[in-house]
Design a protein around this motif. Structure first.
Motif: not given
Length: 301
Positions: A89, A91, A241, A263, A277-278, A283
């Motif tokens: 991901f 960010p 996620m 996230g 959020y992750t 990230t």
């Protein structure tokens, strides 16, 4: 003449400069005050140029090859790989604990570079040549779905010329590395050496010193050269996620954790209501590489 080598890091000694190629050399190693080793006298071996590198796309992956010359030579080839990869991901935002706010991230931690020196031993000799040309030496196999070819990949090869004794030493190392593994494997081969302990010449020494000039060459492969290619990165298999909606009064509770990252914004009926959020290891690509682009990375995809 004599030249001094300085310690750069554990196990690595280096010297800036060029040694004359028209004379013989002997390496002296001093350990403490009373322990000294010396090598046999050596004549520099000058490696011929590498004629080219190429790759083929097969069903099970990508194969990388080298062409060279050397009717009467023995060769040792070593490789170093570098590749681009992205975190799961990207960010765009981060949590600022001092103000308890979500702010734009100042740096890109989504695109990184990773480096790997191969421990494989690749040897060759003039017996492989046809009219002095050595064709199709296999340097690397990259399995299907490897992340190495997900964006852009580079491999550099060093070609070193060996004398027959050095070739036999490295061949013994290769056999011991490749063949041992069960009770039916051959016994480890005796490793000869051209290094002796001064005053105790009967002391066993493992290692072989060679001197000469190596040749090197680099090859780039873009994912567009071998597509379709869908990289599968095991380190990101757990990434997701988390759909929880984190509202402003929950920022510190969630985002101040060392393994949690901001996230995507959550929009409901056209209005922003919070964030999901992750995880940091999904990230921040710096956990597996570096964002610093290598000097030799001459173009971007």
């Amino acid at each position: 003449g004599s030249w001094q080598f300085a310690l750069e890091e554990d196990g690595t000694y280096a010297m800036v400069g060029t040694l004359p190629s028209d004379q013989d050399y002997q390496l002296q190693i001093q350990i403490g005050e009373h322990e000294q080793y010396i090598s046999d006298w050596m004549q520099p071996a000058m490696a011929p140029p590498i004629e080219g590198m190429f790759f083929t796309r097969e069903e099970d992956g990508v194969y990388i090859y080298l062409n060279s010359r050397g009717e009467d030579n023995y060769f040792l080839w070593t490789t170093e790989e570098t590749w681009q990869f992205r975190s799961w991901f990207n960010p765009i935002y981060r949590y600022e604990p001092y103000t308890n706010t979500i702010i734009p991230r100042e740096e890109n931690i989504n695109l990184c570079y990773r480096n790997e020196k191969s421990g494989d031993i690749r040897l060759g000799s003039g017996a492989q040549s046809v009219d002095g040309e050595i064709r199709g030496v296999e340097l690397m196999r990259i399995p299907i779905y490897s992340e190495k070819l997900g964006l852009r990949y580079s491999i550099e090869v060093w070609q070193r010329t060996l004398d027959h004794a050095a070739f036999e030493f490295w061949e013994s190392i290769r056999k011991n590395t490749d063949d041992l593994g069960d009770i039916f494997s051959p016994m480890p081969a005796f490793l000869g050496s051209n290094i002796k302990k001064v005053g105790r010449e009967d002391t066993p020494v493992i290692g072989y010193i060679s001197v000469g000039r190596s040749e090197r060459k680099r090859l780039f492969i873009d994912f567009t050269d071998i597509r379709p290619w869908s990289p599968r990165i095991a380190d990101y298999s757990h990434c997701e996620m988390v759909p929880d909606i984190i509202r402003e009064h929950q920022y510190f509770e969630y985002f101040n954790r060392p393994n949690v990252e901001v996230g995507d914004p959550v929009i409901e009926n056209g209005l922003w209501i919070g964030w999901n959020y992750t995880y940091t290891d999904c990230t921040d690509c710096r956990l597996r590489g570096t964002t610093e682009k290598p000097d030799f990375w001459d173009e971007e995809i």
